[in-house]
Design a protein around this motif. Sequence first.
Motif, PDB file in Angstrom:
ATOM      1  N   UNK A 175       1.894 -10.399  -7.478  1.00 15.55           N
ATOM      2  CA  UNK A 175       2.212 -11.638  -8.233  1.00 15.55           C
ATOM      3  C   UNK A 175       1.729 -11.811  -9.646  1.00 15.55           C
ATOM      4  N   UNK A 188      -6.828  -6.976  14.127  1.00 15.28           N
ATOM      5  CA  UNK A 188      -5.599  -6.234  13.546  1.00 15.28           C
ATOM      6  C   UNK A 188      -5.196  -7.471  12.538  1.00 15.28           C
ATOM      7  N   UNK A 189      -4.950  -8.631  12.941  1.00 19.55           N
ATOM      8  CA  UNK A 189      -4.557  -9.703  12.333  1.00 19.55           C
ATOM      9  C   UNK A 189      -5.621 -10.249  11.258  1.00 19.55           C
ATOM     10  N   UNK A 215       8.891  -6.266  21.056  1.00 14.71           N
ATOM     11  CA  UNK A 215       8.837  -7.443  21.286  1.00 14.71           C
ATOM     12  C   UNK A 215       9.847  -7.987  22.155  1.00 14.71           C
ATOM     13  N   UNK A 257      -3.255  -8.148   3.120  1.00 11.67           N
ATOM     14  CA  UNK A 257      -2.167  -8.541   2.453  1.00 11.67           C
ATOM     15  C   UNK A 257      -2.117  -9.519   1.304  1.00 11.67           C
ATOM     16  N   UNK A 258      -2.864 -10.460   1.691  1.00 13.12           N
ATOM     17  CA  UNK A 258      -3.310 -11.582   0.783  1.00 13.12           C
ATOM     18  C   UNK A 258      -3.512 -11.075  -0.572  1.00 13.12           C
ATOM     19  N   UNK A 259      -4.579 -10.375  -0.774  1.00 10.51           N
ATOM     20  CA  UNK A 259      -4.853 -10.100  -2.129  1.00 10.51           C
ATOM     21  C   UNK A 259      -3.796  -8.870  -2.758  1.00 10.51           C
ATOM     22  N   UNK A 272      14.988   2.528   9.284  1.00  9.87           N
ATOM     23  CA  UNK A 272      14.497   2.454   7.889  1.00  9.87           C
ATOM     24  C   UNK A 272      13.751   3.568   7.533  1.00  9.87           C
ATOM     25  N   UNK A 285      20.252  -1.749   2.339  1.00 11.65           N
ATOM     26  CA  UNK A 285      19.094  -2.010   1.551  1.00 11.65           C
ATOM     27  C   UNK A 285      18.517  -0.810   0.918  1.00 11.65           C
ATOM     28  N   UNK A 293      -6.555  -6.823  18.738  1.00 14.23           N
ATOM     29  CA  UNK A 293      -5.371  -7.658  18.129  1.00 14.23           C
ATOM     30  C   UNK A 293      -5.935  -8.696  17.133  1.00 14.23           C
ATOM     31  N   UNK A 303      -0.522  -9.082  -2.410  1.00 16.66           N
ATOM     32  CA  UNK A 303       0.421 -10.154  -2.758  1.00 16.66           C
ATOM     33  C   UNK A 303      -0.017 -10.637  -3.842  1.00 16.66           C
ATOM     34  N   UNK A 330      -5.174  -7.262   8.654  1.00 23.02           N
ATOM     35  CA  UNK A 330      -3.726  -7.568   8.232  1.00 23.02           C
ATOM     36  C   UNK A 330      -3.819  -8.729   7.162  1.00 23.02           C
ATOM     37  N   UNK A 331      -4.289  -9.817   7.420  1.00 25.46           N
ATOM     38  CA  UNK A 331      -4.249 -11.053   6.537  1.00 25.46           C
ATOM     39  C   UNK A 331      -5.407 -10.727   5.445  1.00 25.46           C
ATOM     40  N   UNK A 343      -0.568  -1.062  15.850  1.00 21.04           N
ATOM     41  CA  UNK A 343       0.086  -1.734  16.822  1.00 21.04           C
ATOM     42  C   UNK A 343       0.716  -1.125  17.986  1.00 21.04           C
TER      43      UNK A 343
END
Lengths: 442, 134
Positions: free
Chosen positions: A233, A217-218, A284, A225-227, A336, A301, A214, A229, A221-222, A276
């Motif tokens: 941008x 994964x986090x 959840x 995903x940050x780069x 989706x 969507x 876990x 994003x 993930x971080x 996950x």
Amino acid sequence: MRAAADAGQGDDALTGTLLELRTATEAPITLPAHLATQEARATVLVVEDNAELARFIAEVLSPDFAVAHASDGEHALAALVGGSFDVVVTDLMMPRMSGDQLVTAMRMDPRLSCIPVLVLSAKADDALRSRLLRQGAQDYVTKPFSAEELSARVRNLASVKRTRDLLQGELASQERDLEQLAREVSASRRAMADANKAMAVARDAALAASAVKSRVLNLVSHEVRSPLMSLGLQAAVLRRLGVADARPEALRAIDSLDRGVSRLGELFSMLLERARIEGGNALSEFRELDLCVLAQEVVEEAAPKAGGRGLAIHCHCPAGPVMLHTDPEALRLVLANLVDNAVKYTKAGEVTVAVCAERDYGVLQVTDSGVGIAAADLERIFEPFVQLESIDHKHSPGVGLGLAIVRDLVSALGGHIDVRSLPGQGTTFEVRLPTSAAKLPA
Amino acid sequence: MKSIMLVDDESDLRSAVRTLLEMEGFAVHEAENGRVALEFLNQGLRPDLLLVDLMMPEMDGASLCRAIRRDPLICGLRLLVVSGRHDAAQQAASCGADGFLGKPVTYENLLAAVRGYIGGNSGSLGRSGAGTGE
């Protein structure tokens, strides 16, 4: 009565049937081999200081019994302890140790307390006889006695003794069985405790591994995903800064950058979602949800993307709500993904999402007018990393995780997914979900 | 002029967001972690909105949000968690943030969310879903 010495060991008449006990000065008696081995025959110890009477008794008993002789109580006691007798026939008046003393001694010795005693008494011994019977003698004959009477009484006593031995043996073996059983129970209890310990250790290890997973994964993930994003941008910054002197090549490069970022983002989300679910963290929170509202939202969507490909997209719902108790986020992901797939693999025509209620189930159908799926491929499409296009001729982006995730999520929600397809005409995915899911999230 | 504080340890991300938001007419402050952000706030800076990453060195985003909510001087600040963590929604809810955005956020969605919180324009928050993090 005569002295003990009278029972001389050289008395030939007794040889073979009567074991002459040695005098007090000599070593304790042992049984001759034929007595020790003749288990079928009962053994009788005759305790009598009168040699003639002893011989008479031995003659009477020897056809039926193995007979041994002791000349007084002391010798008898030694013989009894050393040997194995079924019946003792004893006189009362004897030198050194009398018959009643012998009976008392035998009853106090746990090894001898079970051997029946028949007393040879005189007529005048009434009081003594009664006392002896109380003290543990089993029976008596009064002198003079007949050979038949003596023989019959000894036979009775021997038979009682043998029966009792048999029962006691049986009892002892059952006790042994019980002991064995108790040992086995305690051994298996120990084994179970060990197994429990091992299980606890394994469970702790699994929990620790899950916690590590876990965290990883986090972190991943971080970190990804940050780069991602940031890239997206930066592309937006370029696009806006470049508007003034927009060169077509620059704008195309920015478009390409955008698409790449978007695909990477989707792919990464899929991989994370898959990890996950495999980690058992698929669901959840369960809430009440209207399937119609969810379907309409997902269709709205997807509308821009479908429109961009020249596809129509519709949502058919019944007049009333179709309520489910489920995990809204997981179910949204399912729908989706199905809609996204339908749009992705349909070149012309339409995609339809239909909702209906069926007794204890809510049913979602996603139908497209795409190329369809060959019957042979239908079984494989839910497997992870399976794509029906060969890798060299791949037109559609993705790694083939979407349907694997969909299937796992539907199953975690307590539902079932099915697919029907006619090659050339289109495909329908049908998801059936219980209206009140018995399966709650961990 | 509305002001926004970016709290994120990824400097490339901060600079891209800053450029775009400044183009939209916002004043932007940057902090590379929760501790730095808290120092700015203690010095009297009062941005209209904080965009807060969760995983940062020294002081993470959840701790920053909690510290802000505990301090009567600054507890009314608007906090929007922007994170790639898969449990960002729960984290945002449990630390008292007003909402969250899941990374990666597109420029359009980011702008819509920011305007939804502090701009006059409260238009759709888009697919990336600025939620209340319930």
